[in-house]
Write a protein that holds these residues in place. Structure first.
Motif, PDB file in Angstrom:
ATOM      1  N   ASP A 127      -2.725   0.835   6.064  1.00 11.63           N
ATOM      2  CA  ASP A 127      -3.534   0.761   5.012  1.00 11.63           C
ATOM      3  C   ASP A 127      -5.195   1.035   5.175  1.00 11.63           C
ATOM      4  O   ASP A 127      -5.930   1.543   4.644  1.00 11.63           O
ATOM      5  N   TYR A 128      -5.382   0.037   6.077  1.00 16.43           N
ATOM      6  CA  TYR A 128      -6.834  -0.169   6.471  1.00 16.43           C
ATOM      7  C   TYR A 128      -7.320   1.104   6.763  1.00 16.43           C
ATOM      8  O   TYR A 128      -8.502   1.521   6.630  1.00 16.43           O
ATOM      9  N   CYS A 129      -6.431   1.906   7.982  1.00 13.36           N
ATOM     10  CA  CYS A 129      -7.175   3.115   8.392  1.00 13.36           C
ATOM     11  C   CYS A 129      -7.182   4.186   7.296  1.00 13.36           C
ATOM     12  O   CYS A 129      -8.150   5.111   7.330  1.00 13.36           O
ATOM     13  N   HIS A 130      -6.262   4.248   6.533  1.00 10.30           N
ATOM     14  CA  HIS A 130      -6.257   5.226   5.168  1.00 10.30           C
ATOM     15  C   HIS A 130      -7.399   4.935   4.331  1.00 10.30           C
ATOM     16  O   HIS A 130      -8.031   5.822   3.838  1.00 10.30           O
ATOM     17  N   SER A 131      -7.922   3.527   4.157  1.00  9.80           N
ATOM     18  CA  SER A 131      -9.058   3.481   3.208  1.00  9.80           C
ATOM     19  C   SER A 131     -10.240   3.904   4.053  1.00  9.80           C
ATOM     20  O   SER A 131     -11.480   4.056   3.212  1.00  9.80           O
ATOM     21  N   ARG A 132     -10.342   4.218   5.335  1.00 12.99           N
ATOM     22  CA  ARG A 132     -11.573   4.859   6.094  1.00 12.99           C
ATOM     23  C   ARG A 132     -11.042   6.549   6.251  1.00 12.99           C
ATOM     24  O   ARG A 132     -11.731   6.807   7.275  1.00 12.99           O
ATOM     25  N   GLY A 133     -10.145   6.833   5.613  1.00 11.92           N
ATOM     26  CA  GLY A 133     -10.070   8.285   5.690  1.00 11.92           C
ATOM     27  C   GLY A 133      -9.478   8.773   7.094  1.00 11.92           C
ATOM     28  O   GLY A 133      -9.458   9.898   7.395  1.00 11.92           O
ATOM     29  N   VAL A 134      -8.721   7.711   7.652  1.00 13.55           N
ATOM     30  CA  VAL A 134      -7.952   8.009   8.868  1.00 13.55           C
ATOM     31  C   VAL A 134      -6.416   7.893   8.897  1.00 13.55           C
ATOM     32  O   VAL A 134      -6.090   7.181   8.408  1.00 13.55           O
TER      33      VAL A 134
END
Length: 452
Positions: A127-134
């Motif tokens: 979830d954290y990485c998705h929030s940064r477009g990764v």
């Protein structure tokens, strides 16, 4: 920049390189030590020529820049990036607790509360990485590691797409060699949402944690694809009703109706005992990334890799870190149980003699020597296997002048075929292998002597 002391170590910048931890199509990962601070790290080494040939430099720069900005307790940290004339070196956090799935294999399956704890950490990271477009795009067992405290660490976040890009066949572009963890929309290769595809993989992982086996499995590839397309799976009887409901919502073959990560986090089953991660954000400098990818950059910023053709010395920490559960005895015994991608044994013979005997034993088994120096050997199988030709990298490390550790590692092909190869070649290497008599006291004595 040159190698110093302890004979045989390769030095890159302020890092001293040790044993190879793993390797893939584009990268090799090595154990390393920061000689200024004494900190142990891992270094991912990529070949510039290969990256250029596949037109991946721009993508790599984007991925590395993004990954360096990610600071999360459940994602392996990237510290810095260096480059020589021919290679790129990515310095990352060293995680020594092994793979999460080693726990699954040893316990057959995890209890619901334990599985939930690891699944919560996995979702936190994703979830954290998705929030940064990764987007990971290749979540699988090999990428789920545990640190010394048992905390889940996801590796290769953002870098996995590099190995997918070069595949010609849209069906077989997962690096793990099996599509069991891949969402149906990825298999058909008509474009997909990275966040939804990652969540599907998380659902498969949760199923495996609790069941001890895969939800989708078939020896026939097309039959396997059909099962994935239809989400044709059955939860075992020991799954609770709430677990079954959540897994079915995640493993929805239609990405448009599949549950979202936000909805997973609000799910009652997921929330039990949930503790959101706490961590501080910090200012990150991207100067090193920009510098190595600047074609007009300062050549004095390039590092130089120097090596000596003799076995590298293995210090006590590194030796212990190769042993399961910090039990040194496992280094000197035949490994049984779960199939590993690497194995090791000890020998009292000189390095060159060890490699000569391995070469002689492997020849009649249908293996040719692809590359050889005084402390390394690469064997290539002549016949095609289940996942391509089996290739085995062998390296000899010096524990003391009279004791070497020999590591055999699968660099290509099927893990089970590698296991069978090692079982067979062991019979021809009985005069090479050594293990202490009775107990591990002799090993501890050797290590104590090395530390003096």
């Amino acid at each position: 920049m040159s190698s110093q002391g302890g004979g045989g170590r390769t030095r890159v910048g302020r890092y001293e390189l040790g044993r190879t931890l793993g390797e893939g199509t584009f990268a090799k990962v090595k154990f390393a030590k920061n000689v200024e601070t004494g900190e142990h790290v891992a270094i991912k080494i990529l070949d510039k020529e290969k990256l250029l040939r596949h037109k991946m430099i721009d993508q790599l720069k984007r991925e590395i820049s993004t990954m360096k900005l990610i600071r999360h307790p459940n994602v392996i940290r990237m510290y810095e990036v260096m480059a020589s004339k021919t290679k790129i070196y990515i310095v990352i956090e060293l995680v020594t607790g092994g793979e999460l799935f080693d726990k699954v294999v040893s316990h057959r399956r995890l209890k619901e509360d334990d599985a939930r704890k690891y699944f919560q950490q996995l979702i936190n990271a994703v979830d954290y990485c998705h929030s940064r477009g990764v987007y990971h795009r290749d979540l699988k067992p090999e990428n789920l590691l545990l640190d010394a405290n048992g905390t889940l660490k996801v590796s290769d976040f953002g870098l996995s797409a590099l190995s997918q890009q070069v595949q010609k066949d849209g069906l077989l572009h997962t690096t793990c060699g099996t599509p069991n963890y891949v969402a149906p929309e990825v298999i058909i290769n008509k474009g997909y949402d990275g966040a939804k595809a990652d969540l599907w993989s998380c659902g498969v992982i949760l199923f495996v944690l609790m069941a001890g086996y895969l939800p989708f499995e078939d020896s026939n590839l097309m039959s396997l694809y059909k099962k994935i397309y239809k989400a044709d799976f059955t939860c075992p009887s020991w799954f609770s009703t709430s677990t079954k409901k959540l897994i079915k919502k995640i493993l929805d073959p239609n990405p448009n109706t599949r549950i979202t990560i936000a909805e997973v986090i609000n799910n009652e089953w997921f929330k039990k005992g949930y503790q959101p991660p706490t961590f501080e954000t910090e200012d990150i400098n991207l100067d090193d990334v920009n510098s190595i990818f600047d074609e007009y950059g300062d050549p004095t910023q390039l590092v130089v890799e120097r090596r000596e053709e003799r076995p590298a010395l293995m210090n006590a920490f590194e030796l212990i870190s190769t042993s399961q559960g910090l039990n040194l005895g496992t280094l000197f015994e035949k490994q049984t149980g779960s199939v590993k991608r690497e194995t090791r044994f000890a020998s009292r013979l000189p390095a060159n003699e060890i490699l000569s005997k391995i070469e002689a034993a492997a020849g009649p088994m249908g293996f040719n020597v692809q590359k050889r120096n005084n402390c390394k050997l690469k064997l290539q199988g002549e016949s095609p296997g289940r996942k391509g030709q089996l290739a085995i990298a062998t390296e000899v490390f010096e524990v003391t002048p009279s004791l070497h550790m020999v590591e055999l590692r699968k660099s290509n092909g099927d893990t089970l075929e590698f296991h069978n190869f090692y079982h067979s070649i062991s019979n021809g290497l009985k005069d090479v292998m050594w293990k202490p008599d009775g107990n591990i006291a002799e090993v501890e004595r050797i290590l104590h002597h090395r530390s003096q």
